[in-house]
Write a protein that holds these residues in place. Structure first.
Motif, PDB file in Angstrom:
ATOM      1  N   UNK A  13       0.843  -1.201   0.000  1.00 57.17           N
ATOM      2  CA  UNK A  13       0.000   0.000   0.000  1.00 57.17           C
ATOM      3  C   UNK A  13       0.876   1.249   0.000  1.00 57.17           C
ATOM      4  N   UNK A  14       1.914   1.236   0.836  1.00 57.79           N
ATOM      5  CA  UNK A  14       2.814   2.392   0.899  1.00 57.79           C
ATOM      6  C   UNK A  14       3.564   2.579  -0.419  1.00 57.79           C
ATOM      7  N   UNK A  15       3.992   1.482  -1.042  1.00 58.51           N
ATOM      8  CA  UNK A  15       4.672   1.587  -2.340  1.00 58.51           C
ATOM      9  C   UNK A  15       3.745   2.158  -3.406  1.00 58.51           C
ATOM     10  N   UNK A  16       2.483   1.749  -3.375  1.00 58.81           N
ATOM     11  CA  UNK A  16       1.519   2.290  -4.340  1.00 58.81           C
ATOM     12  C   UNK A  16       1.327   3.790  -4.126  1.00 58.81           C
ATOM     13  N   UNK A  17       1.232   4.191  -2.872  1.00 57.37           N
ATOM     14  CA  UNK A  17       1.077   5.613  -2.557  1.00 57.37           C
ATOM     15  C   UNK A  17       2.332   6.399  -2.945  1.00 57.37           C
ATOM     16  N   UNK A  18       3.496   5.827  -2.711  1.00 59.85           N
ATOM     17  CA  UNK A  18       4.737   6.487  -3.119  1.00 59.85           C
ATOM     18  C   UNK A  18       4.818   6.617  -4.636  1.00 59.85           C
TER      19      UNK A  18
ATOM     20  N   UNK B  63       1.525  16.987  -1.479  1.00 61.92           N
ATOM     21  CA  UNK B  63       1.531  17.204  -0.031  1.00 61.92           C
ATOM     22  C   UNK B  63       0.370  16.449   0.609  1.00 61.92           C
ATOM     23  N   UNK B  64      -0.810  16.502  -0.006  1.00 63.96           N
ATOM     24  CA  UNK B  64      -1.956  15.755   0.519  1.00 63.96           C
ATOM     25  C   UNK B  64      -1.664  14.258   0.539  1.00 63.96           C
ATOM     26  N   UNK B  65      -1.021  13.742  -0.510  1.00 71.85           N
ATOM     27  CA  UNK B  65      -0.666  12.318  -0.557  1.00 71.85           C
ATOM     28  C   UNK B  65       0.355  11.971   0.528  1.00 71.85           C
ATOM     29  N   UNK B  66       1.299  12.878   0.781  1.00 75.22           N
ATOM     30  CA  UNK B  66       2.293  12.645   1.830  1.00 75.22           C
ATOM     31  C   UNK B  66       1.638  12.571   3.203  1.00 75.22           C
ATOM     32  N   UNK B  67       0.697  13.464   3.456  1.00 71.02           N
ATOM     33  CA  UNK B  67      -0.018  13.441   4.735  1.00 71.02           C
ATOM     34  C   UNK B  67      -0.836  12.160   4.849  1.00 71.02           C
TER      35      UNK B  67
END
Length: 124
Positions: free
Chosen positions: A39-44, A108-112
């Motif tokens: 999930x984190x890799x997809x978000x990154x 920034x929204x994705x990072x949060x």
């Protein structure tokens, strides 16, 4: 604009570094941790694409501003009227700048969002 491009490149390099770290740490993880890593890799990956868009827009803006300055000097030296051309380029530069800022805000929204997801995993 140069400082802003520097900020974007810095964020891009941090995302790439985090992806590399996550891709190396797949041994000795629980199934839940492996799922969270995906999930984190997809978000990154989404953040990476968004920063790439922001960088492309901001560099395009910078190039357009350079062309505007060159056109203004040509207009003054050669005595041809390039005011319409310069105004059109200025509008394009501002659209590219605004688009880059919007993409940066999205990143920034994705990072949060990724930070909130990791906090949920740690505390629950």
């Amino acid at each position: 604009m140069g400082t802003f491009i520097g900020v974007l490149v810095n964020r891009l390099s941090r995302i790439v570094d985090r992806i590399r770290v996550l891709e190396k740490k797949h041994e000795s993880l629980t199934a839940e941790e492996v799922n969270f890593r995906y999930i984190e890799l997809a978000l990154l990956g989404r953040r990476l694409r968004t920063i790439y868009i922001a960088l492309s827009c901001e560099v395009s803006c910078g190039l357009t501003v350079g062309v505007i300055i060159a056109s203004a000097f040509i207009d003054a030296i050669v005595s041809i009227n390039l005011s319409t051309w310069i105004a059109g380029l200025f509008v394009l530069a501002m659209l590219a700048f605004i688009s880059g800022l919007a993409a940066f805000l999205r990143e920034i929204f994705l990072a949060v969002q990724s930070t909130r997801a990791s906090m949920r995993l740690e505390f629950f």
